[in-house]
Design a protein around this motif. Structure first.
Motif, mmCIF file in Angstrom:
data_model
loop_
_atom_site.group_PDB
_atom_site.id
_atom_site.type_symbol
_atom_site.label_atom_id
_atom_site.label_comp_id
_atom_site.label_asym_id
_atom_site.label_seq_id
_atom_site.Cartn_x
_atom_site.Cartn_y
_atom_site.Cartn_z
ATOM 1 N N THR A 23 41.535 35.487 34.241
ATOM 2 C CA THR A 23 42.943 35.562 34.617
ATOM 3 C C THR A 23 43.557 36.875 34.151
ATOM 4 O O THR A 23 44.216 37.583 34.918
ATOM 5 C CB THR A 23 43.731 34.374 34.026
ATOM 6 N N TYR A 24 43.322 37.221 32.896
ATOM 7 C CA TYR A 24 43.916 38.450 32.378
ATOM 8 C C TYR A 24 43.348 39.692 33.061
ATOM 9 O O TYR A 24 44.086 40.505 33.615
ATOM 10 C CB TYR A 24 43.739 38.568 30.862
ATOM 11 N N TRP A 25 42.028 39.861 33.007
ATOM 12 C CA TRP A 25 41.422 41.117 33.464
ATOM 13 C C TRP A 25 41.404 41.268 34.976
ATOM 14 O O TRP A 25 41.403 42.397 35.477
ATOM 15 C CB TRP A 25 40.009 41.271 32.904
ATOM 16 N N CYS A 26 41.387 40.169 35.723
ATOM 17 C CA CYS A 26 41.268 40.278 37.179
ATOM 18 C C CYS A 26 42.567 39.975 37.928
ATOM 19 O O CYS A 26 42.676 40.305 39.107
ATOM 20 C CB CYS A 26 40.167 39.343 37.676
ATOM 21 N N CYS A 27 43.524 39.359 37.253
ATOM 22 C CA CYS A 27 44.772 39.012 37.937
ATOM 23 C C CYS A 27 46.001 39.690 37.335
ATOM 24 O O CYS A 27 46.899 40.084 38.059
ATOM 25 C CB CYS A 27 44.977 37.497 37.911
ATOM 26 N N LEU A 28 46.059 39.803 36.020
ATOM 27 C CA LEU A 28 47.247 40.331 35.361
ATOM 28 C C LEU A 28 47.125 41.823 35.032
ATOM 29 O O LEU A 28 48.083 42.575 35.223
ATOM 30 C CB LEU A 28 47.535 39.550 34.074
ATOM 31 N N ASN A 29 45.986 42.218 34.503
ATOM 32 C CA ASN A 29 45.787 43.610 34.106
ATOM 33 C C ASN A 29 45.751 44.523 35.330
ATOM 34 O O ASN A 29 45.166 44.191 36.347
ATOM 35 C CB ASN A 29 44.464 43.734 33.347
ATOM 36 N N ILE A 30 46.378 45.675 35.213
ATOM 37 C CA ILE A 30 46.322 46.669 36.292
ATOM 38 C C ILE A 30 45.320 47.724 35.872
ATOM 39 O O ILE A 30 45.531 48.483 34.912
ATOM 40 C CB ILE A 30 47.713 47.306 36.532
ATOM 41 N N ALA A 31 44.210 47.759 36.567
ATOM 42 C CA ALA A 31 43.135 48.698 36.246
ATOM 43 C C ALA A 31 43.387 50.038 36.944
ATOM 44 O O ALA A 31 43.939 50.075 38.039
ATOM 45 C CB ALA A 31 41.788 48.123 36.683
#
Length: 145
Positions: free
Chosen positions: A134-142
């Motif tokens: 959830t954090y790395w693939c949905c919330l975090n902006i890479a």
């Protein structure tokens, strides 16, 4: 450069199974790639070995990296990812059964974005994997590399 997949670098078949199962349950359409040792992980990331003919410009959205791997350990994989201009910003989460302070410190010194100790309890393991996704693939902006 396109993103989307998660590279799971894991040599323990039980942990691999639980991770893949949980991620597929959370988002069945996301591509998951499993590398069972450090050499296979680097081949995928850098488009070498059996991945030489694939689109080496496509990086995973996230790398879940175990440390204690056959052939090449997770520390060396992390070192090589951070030394390459094309991959140096690739999000890497160390997911290890080791809670040793030296392993944690070394991982961060080599550029890990996060360090998670694998829990032994199945439901807690599943909860952590879902939170990571959830954090790395949905919330975090890479960054776009």
């Amino acid at each position: 450069m396109k993103y989307g997949s998660i590279l799971i670098v894991e040599d323990n078949s039980d942990d691999e199974y639980l991770t893949v199962r949980t991620l597929k349950k959370h988002n069945p359409s996301r591509d998951l790639i499993v590398a069972r040792d450090g050499e296979e992980a680097m081949d995928y990331i850098f488009g070498t070995g059996k991945y030489e003919t694939s689109d080496s410009r496509t990086l995973p959205h996230l790398v879940l990296l175990d440390l204690k791997l056959p052939r090449t350990d997770g520390f060396e994989v992390l070192r090589k990812i951070r030394r390459d201009d094309r991959t140096r910003l690739l999000p890497v989460v160390v997911l290890s059964s080791s809670g040793e302070e030296d392993d944690i410190l070394r991982s961060y010194e080599l550029g890990a974005n996060s360090y998670i100790e694998k829990p032994t309890d199945f439901s807690r393991f599943e909860e952590i994997i879902m939170s990571l996704a959830t954090y790395w693939c949905c919330l975090n902006i890479a960054p776009l590399l």
